[in-house]
Write a protein that holds these residues in place. Structure first.
Motif, PDB file in Angstrom:
ATOM      1  N   LYS A 163     -11.867  11.989  -0.018  1.00 17.78           N
ATOM      2  CA  LYS A 163     -10.448  12.218  -0.308  1.00 17.78           C
ATOM      3  C   LYS A 163     -10.014  11.351  -1.491  1.00 17.78           C
ATOM      4  N   PRO A 164      -8.948  11.756  -2.202  1.00 19.80           N
ATOM      5  CA  PRO A 164      -8.515  10.980  -3.368  1.00 19.80           C
ATOM      6  C   PRO A 164      -8.352   9.491  -3.070  1.00 19.80           C
ATOM      7  N   ARG A 165      -7.765   9.170  -1.910  1.00 15.64           N
ATOM      8  CA  ARG A 165      -7.503   7.763  -1.623  1.00 15.64           C
ATOM      9  C   ARG A 165      -8.530   7.161  -0.670  1.00 15.64           C
ATOM     10  N   ALA A 166      -9.762   7.678  -0.708  1.00 13.36           N
ATOM     11  CA  ALA A 166     -10.791   7.191   0.207  1.00 13.36           C
ATOM     12  C   ALA A 166     -10.993   5.678   0.090  1.00 13.36           C
TER      13      ALA A 166
ATOM     14  N   ARG B 148     -15.376  -1.450   7.969  1.00 12.70           N
ATOM     15  CA  ARG B 148     -14.201  -1.948   7.248  1.00 12.70           C
ATOM     16  C   ARG B 148     -14.113  -3.469   7.313  1.00 12.70           C
TER      17      ARG B 148
ATOM     18  N   CYS C 266       0.837  -1.204   0.000  1.00 13.88           N
ATOM     19  CA  CYS C 266       0.000   0.000   0.000  1.00 13.88           C
ATOM     20  C   CYS C 266       0.869   1.251   0.000  1.00 13.88           C
ATOM     21  N   ASN C 267       1.905   1.223   0.821  1.00 10.49           N
ATOM     22  CA  ASN C 267       2.718   2.422   1.024  1.00 10.49           C
ATOM     23  C   ASN C 267       3.515   2.809  -0.219  1.00 10.49           C
TER      24      ASN C 267
ATOM     25  N   PRO D 169     -14.052  15.160   4.012  1.00  9.80           N
ATOM     26  CA  PRO D 169     -13.959  14.013   4.928  1.00  9.80           C
ATOM     27  C   PRO D 169     -15.027  12.977   4.619  1.00  9.80           C
ATOM     28  N   MET D 170     -14.682  11.739   4.875  1.00  5.49           N
ATOM     29  CA  MET D 170     -15.625  10.650   4.663  1.00  5.49           C
ATOM     30  C   MET D 170     -16.614  10.587   5.818  1.00  5.49           C
TER      31      MET D 170
ATOM     32  N   LYS E 281     -15.661   4.950   7.943  1.00  9.77           N
ATOM     33  CA  LYS E 281     -14.306   4.840   8.488  1.00  9.77           C
ATOM     34  C   LYS E 281     -14.247   3.922   9.693  1.00  9.77           C
ATOM     35  N   SER E 282     -15.429   3.467  10.140  1.00 10.13           N
ATOM     36  CA  SER E 282     -15.445   2.672  11.362  1.00 10.13           C
ATOM     37  C   SER E 282     -14.905   1.275  11.100  1.00 10.13           C
TER      38      SER E 282
ATOM     39  N   CYS F 114      -8.874   3.477  -0.038  1.00 11.86           N
ATOM     40  CA  CYS F 114      -7.911   2.779   0.818  1.00 11.86           C
ATOM     41  C   CYS F 114      -8.426   2.565   2.237  1.00 11.86           C
ATOM     42  N   VAL F 115      -9.448   3.319   2.632  1.00  7.02           N
ATOM     43  CA  VAL F 115      -9.993   3.137   3.970  1.00  7.02           C
ATOM     44  C   VAL F 115     -10.755   1.812   4.057  1.00  7.02           C
TER      45      VAL F 115
ATOM     46  N   GLN G 188      -5.844  13.894  -6.790  1.00  7.09           N
ATOM     47  CA  GLN G 188      -4.948  14.932  -6.284  1.00  7.09           C
ATOM     48  C   GLN G 188      -4.337  15.742  -7.425  1.00  7.09           C
TER      49      GLN G 188
END
Ligand code: SF4
Ligand code: SF4
Ligand code: SF4
Lengths: 63, 195
Positions: free
Chosen positions: B166-169, B85, B50-51, B74-75, B80-81, B171-172, B65
């Motif tokens: 967010k652009p990488r939402a 997930r 991922c990184n 914000p999501m 995000k919980s 990934c959450v 971006q």
């Protein structure tokens, strides 16, 4: 002025690493794939916080 | 900043999605995006995939971006919980299992090959244009259709999340991200923190 520093909410951090690419000072790194960690190099610019998809970073004033 | 070869892996991800429109068998390559992150988390004990290496994540960063296609908001808290997930991961794995079951069905000749891509686990889109009959057994193609369905579905969801939040939402709630983080948590369990 109090020093400002990023603080990571570990329960919400997903360890994606978006913050590490956003930080010009390499002050934030992902620790063992679990959550992000902020070092003393942080100047509290909040770049990482604005990119974090999980909104897990806040910039706080530390004393 | 110096660019590395892995900063261009988004090209591979984009290419992968495009190739699926020409020959479905390319979908098999997507297994790499399943195996590599898992192997890195199991043996490397990190989320380096991922990184650094995830082309899909880079693609979302690029669109959201660099090209400013994201609202950058914000999501919602719920998404995000942990419950959501982990629940999404479980759902995703269940659907993956059903896809494997369908492949096995074709393998055992109990089912016939369906040359369609199922989007969002619901909409069946005829995809015969990317299918040519080969000497390969039908289950190989069935798996390709099933796997490509998963990849395209998650890309669509990721793009929607990228635009809205967010652009990488993505990934959450990305199942691979959640899974590799869980593996890393397992490794670190009981170890003292560095903080
Ligand atoms: S961007 Fe946010 S969620 Fe991702 S590793 Fe950094 S703090 Fe964690
Ligand atoms: S606040 Fe700025 S300096 Fe501190 S970790 Fe985030 S991006 Fe780096
Ligand atoms: S969370 Fe998923 S999409 Fe995001 S970087 Fe990791 S594997 Fe890629």
């Amino acid at each position: 002025m109090a020093k400002r520093k990023a603080v990571v909410d570990k329960t919400h951090c997903v360890a994606c690493g978006c913050c590490t690419s956003a930080c010009k000072l390499q002050a934030i790194t992902v620790f063992r794939g679990i959550y992000a960690q902020v070092s003393d190099r942080c100047v509290g610019c909040a770049k990482c916080a604005s990119i974090c998809p999980a909104d897990a970073i806040r910039v706080e004033s530390s004393t | 900043m110096k660019k590395h070869f892995y900063d261009y892996l988004w090209i591979a991800s984009a290419l992968y999605l495009i190739l699926g429109f020409f020959n479905i068998l390319f979908a098999w390559l997507g297994l790499l995006c399943f195996m590599i992150p898992l192997l890195i988390s199991i043996f490397g004990k990190s989320k380096a995939y991922c990184n650094r290496y995830c082309g899909r994540g880079q693609l979302f960063s690029l669109l959201g971006q660099t090209l400013h296609l994201s609202r950058n908001k914000p999501m919602p808290r719920f998404l995000k919980s942990r419950i959501f997930r982990y629940g999404f991961l479980a759902f995703f794995m269940t659907m993956f299992g059903l896809m494997i079951a369908q492949t096995v069905g074709v393998f055992l000749n109990a089912d016939s090959l369906k040359t369609a891509v199922t989007l969002l686990w619901t909409f069946r889109v005829p995809w015969t244009f990317a299918y040519t009959e080969t000497a390969l057994p039908a289950w190989i193609s069935q798996f390709a259709f099933g796997f490509y369905s998963i990849m395209l579905t998650s890309t669509i969801l990721g793009i929607v999340l990228m635009v809205l939040y967010k652009p990488r939402a993505w990934c959450v709630c990305c199942p691979m991200g959640t899974m590799t983080q869980l593996v890393c948590k397992g490794h670190a369990h009981g170890k003292t923190e560095q903080n």
